[in-house]
Design a protein around this motif. Structure first.
Motif, PDB file in Angstrom:
ATOM      1  N   ARG A   1       0.827  -1.206   0.000  1.00 55.01           N
ATOM      2  CA  ARG A   1       0.000   0.000   0.000  1.00 55.01           C
ATOM      3  C   ARG A   1       0.861   1.255   0.000  1.00 55.01           C
ATOM      4  O   ARG A   1       0.613   2.215  -0.719  1.00 55.01           O
ATOM      5  CB  ARG A   1      -0.914  -0.019   1.223  1.00 55.01           C
TER       6      ARG A   1
ATOM      7  N   THR B   1       1.119   4.306  -2.755  1.00 49.85           N
ATOM      8  CA  THR B   1       0.757   5.684  -2.403  1.00 49.85           C
ATOM      9  C   THR B   1       1.953   6.627  -2.428  1.00 49.85           C
ATOM     10  O   THR B   1       1.822   7.787  -2.802  1.00 49.85           O
ATOM     11  CB  THR B   1       0.118   5.727  -1.008  1.00 49.85           C
TER      12      THR B   1
ATOM     13  N   SER C   1      -1.044   5.838   8.470  1.00 45.18           N
ATOM     14  CA  SER C   1      -1.872   4.623   8.409  1.00 45.18           C
ATOM     15  C   SER C   1      -2.944   4.607   9.481  1.00 45.18           C
ATOM     16  O   SER C   1      -3.399   3.530   9.891  1.00 45.18           O
ATOM     17  CB  SER C   1      -0.984   3.382   8.535  1.00 45.18           C
TER      18      SER C   1
END
Length: 250
Positions: free
Chosen positions: A11, A15, A83
């Motif tokens: 992830r 990103t 996160s």
């Protein structure tokens, strides 16, 4: 846990690097351009670098560990904010998030270092033989130090947002105080007595030991680097363990 960490790493790769035009290319170009600029500037004022005869290789030995520390510690410091939505899941903990960011960025900078150093040696046809065990020890020390500093800053910057700006101001002199431009032995004794307590100057010295067989580095103390790192990491981990749920509500 391994599956969670891998998912978090994938992830972050998407990103952090996937949204930029150059992706990972920019991560590689940053140290290359920095080394090239430093080499041009100092080659105009100095007859030769502090070690060897090649300016790019000398500054790469100092700049690459510094950039690695700076990036990993900064990424770890912002881990919870980056996160935060995932911490709503019971199976995801702040430790998973920290580990994912540490592993991804440590591997990224290791790859960058290998590419940059190999390119310099190939382009300039340098007859050098690196001590890979010493370089690996350096990478390990830099990663541990960045983890310790980043973990403590993760709590401080999340609990006190102004701390991020204060830390940025406090650490600006590190670029000049970590031995990137000049060797520790070339500095005045008064400066040596103070700068010895900067763990980064030990990491950069260890890196140069792995790249220059004749460099002694009698002042180096890997134990000091690891000791400082462990103390900062344990303190940061204790503060996060006690307060991270409250921090998520801020």
């Amino acid at each position: 846990m391994p599956r969670i960490i891998m998912a978090l790493m994938l992830r972050e790769m998407a990103t952090t690097y996937g949204r930029s035009a150059g992706g990972y290319l920019w991560a590689i170009l940053e140290p290359i351009l920095g080394i090239a600029l430093l080499s041009v500037i100092f080659s105009l004022t100095l007859a030769r670098p502090g070690l060897g005869t090649n300016f790019p290789l000398f500054y790469a030995s100092g700049l690459l560990p510094f950039l690695m520390f700076n990036d990993i510690s900064g990424k770890v410091a912002s881990a919870i904010r980056f996160s935060r939505p995932f911490l709503a899941y019971p199976s995801v903990t702040f430790v998973d998030i920290l580990i994912a960011r540490i592993l991804l960025n440590a591997l990224t900078h290791t790859a960058i270092m290998a590419i940059v150093l190999t390119s310099i040696v190939t382009i300039y046809q340098l007859p050098v033989v690196f001590d890979l065990s010493a370089i690996f020890k350096t990478l390990l020390c830099v990663t541990i130090l960045a983890t310790g500093v980043g973990t403590l800053n993760c709590y401080l910057s999340t609990a006190f947002p102004v701390w991020e700006r204060i830390w940025s101001i406090l650490t600006r002199p590190l670029f000049l105080m970590s031995g990137i431009f000049f060797l520790y032995g070339m500095m005045p004794p008064q400066a040596q007595n103070i700068l010895w307590y900067n763990p980064l100057i030990h990491c950069i010295g260890m890196m140069r030991q792995g790249m220059y067989p004749t460099y002694q580095g009698d002042y180096l103390s890997p134990g000091y680097v690891i000791g400082v790192s462990v103390v900062l990491f344990v303190l940061g981990l204790m503060l996060l363990e006690r307060n991270y749920k409250r921090l998520l509500e801020r």
